[in-house]
Design a protein around this motif. Structure first.
Motif, PDB file in Angstrom:
ATOM      1  N   TYR A  49     -20.131  69.713  15.778  1.00 33.62           N
ATOM      2  CA  TYR A  49     -21.509  70.043  16.691  1.00 33.62           C
ATOM      3  C   TYR A  49     -22.321  71.106  16.157  1.00 33.62           C
ATOM      4  CZ  TYR A  49     -24.404  71.174  20.412  1.00 33.62           C
ATOM      5  OH  TYR A  49     -25.508  71.526  21.218  1.00 33.62           O
TER       6      TYR A  49
ATOM      7  N   GLY B 134     -23.197  57.123  19.078  1.00 39.83           N
ATOM      8  CA  GLY B 134     -22.129  57.675  19.611  1.00 39.83           C
ATOM      9  C   GLY B 134     -21.026  58.226  18.593  1.00 39.83           C
TER      10      GLY B 134
ATOM     11  N   SER C 239     -20.103  61.856  17.580  1.00 37.33           N
ATOM     12  CA  SER C 239     -18.766  62.090  18.077  1.00 37.33           C
ATOM     13  C   SER C 239     -17.837  62.527  16.903  1.00 37.33           C
ATOM     14  CB  SER C 239     -18.111  61.163  18.900  1.00 37.33           C
ATOM     15  OG  SER C 239     -17.616  59.851  18.157  1.00 37.33           O
ATOM     16  N   GLY C 240     -18.106  62.261  15.804  1.00 34.41           N
ATOM     17  CA  GLY C 240     -17.244  62.436  14.725  1.00 34.41           C
ATOM     18  C   GLY C 240     -17.462  63.540  13.545  1.00 34.41           C
TER      19      GLY C 240
END
Length: 390
Positions: free
Chosen positions: A215, A207, A211-212
């Motif tokens: 995309y 995660g 998330s860091g």
């Protein structure tokens, strides 16, 4: 209380995983020494956690003094975890001191608090052995950096040897773990919980990394494959040997021996999950980047190490070796040469595919068959005379 205690190790395992991840761009001798240092720090943490688990399995955990000891150990473990990223550099002293407080001071506190308890002398055996290695830990922390690894490795080897031998002393003899009376259900649950904590750390890595970063379809695919890999690790562990660990310990004539064997196996299982989690961090960040052979240590090495430990657990519970897990291990090792030139995403997907094959073969093998019960060969014979410490 013990789940609260484990919160310190949730953080500690993330620090171990991060040290492994920092080695992703290393090669040659720097990679070897880096792996050795991180493994040593993990084994020191594992010894602290394991000793605490045995304490709460042998003594009454509802006692106020035992709870105080567990909380104190939690604080020392948190200090070790905070120091761990630089424990081989400028934070060596707090790491070593926190470790020695647990290994030397805690047994003396237990022996004093449990005055008259039939099993208090185990703590009295442990303290002198731990004190004997204390100079190696302190000299390693305060001395030149190049001496730290060999001195700490020697000290940790003695600490593990003492545990294996039962910390023999001239005036007390030995108290081999194989003869200890333990709460088998409790010990099994603790090992299962620590494995789940390691899996939780891998989910956290998935995660946090996804998330860091920016995309992309490739990163989303790596994110998905990483999650599936963790699910497969969970499935293969618990089905079906992991679920029967409690039953095996309860049925064993020498639960201490089986518990000690399970403790060593779970050390490798937890380590394998941490190594696999490193591959998630590396691949999600650069799924189709340049092929890096050293990354295969984590991408393939983690699942391969898991299957080795799972084969051992299968033997401890059923007295046999799983063919499907052996097939999976062989396929993984043979695939290494072919994966060297492919992007990291290919290696991660291949490892997940092999684990899925193992899980499928295990499910097909047990289809339409009655559920097996444990038949552990460890501790099957009648335990010998282990003295009053049992």
């Amino acid at each position: 209380m013990e789940l609260f205690f484990d919160l310190a190790f949730v953080f500690a395992l993330t620090r171990v995983s991060q040290r492994f991840a920092d080695l992703g761009n290393e090669a040659g001798w720097a990679l070897v020494t880096g792996l050795g240092r991180t493994l040593l720090l993990f084994l020191a943490l594992w010894l602290v956690w394991s000793h605490t688990t045995w304490i709460t399995s042998r003594y009454e955990p509802e006692r106020s003094m035992i709870q105080v000891i567990v909380v104190g150990t939690m604080f020392a473990s948190l200090v070790m975890a905070v120091a761990l990223p630089r424990a081989m550099e400028e934070r060596a002293l707090p790491f070593a001191v926190a470790y020695l407080v647990v290994m030397v001071i805690r047994p003396l506190v237990i022996a004093a608090a449990l005055r008259g308890h039939p099993r208090r002398r185990v703590a009295l055996r442990l303290a002198p052995w731990a004190a004997a290695t204390a100079p190696l830990w302190l000299v390693g922390a305060l001395g030149p950096d190049e001496l730290r690894l060999p001195l700490w490795a020697a000290a940790l080897a003695v600490d593990y040897l003492g545990w294996t031998l039962g910390w023999p002393l001239p005036w007390l003899g030995a108290a081999t773990v194989g003869g200890w009376r333990i709460a088998g259900e409790h010990l099994a649950e603790r090992h299962q919980q620590m494995f789940l904590i390691a899996l939780g750390e891998s989910i956290w890595v998935i995660g946090i990394i996804f998330s860091g970063v920016g995309y992309s379809a490739g990163r989303a695919a790596a994110f998905t494959v990483a999650f599936i890999t963790s699910v497969l690790l969970w499935r293969i562990y618990f089905y079906r040997a992991g679920l029967l660990l409690t039953q095996a310990l309860e049925r064993s004539r020498s639960p201490g021996r089986l518990g000690a064997a399970s403790q060593r196996t779970h050390a490798v299982l937890v380590l394998s999950v941490l190594v696999t989690a490193v591959s998630y961090e590396l691949v999600i960040g650069q799924p189709y980047g340049e092929a890096r052979p050293t990354w295969l240590l984590f991408v393939v090495g983690g699942p391969a190490l898991f299957l080795v430990a799972r084969l051992r657990l299968e033997y401890e519970i059923f007295g046999r070796v799983s063919r499907s897990q052996m097939i999976g291990l062989v396929v993984l090792l043979l695939a290494v040469a072919g994966l060297v030139r492919w992007p990291p995403m290919v290696g991660l997907s291949a490892a997940a595919g092999v684990l899925a094959l193992v899980a499928l073969l295990e499910a097909l093998r047990s289809r339409h068959r009655p559920l097996e019960e444990s038949a552990s060969p460890i501790g099957r014979e009648k335990p010998g005379n282990h003295g009053s410490e049992a």
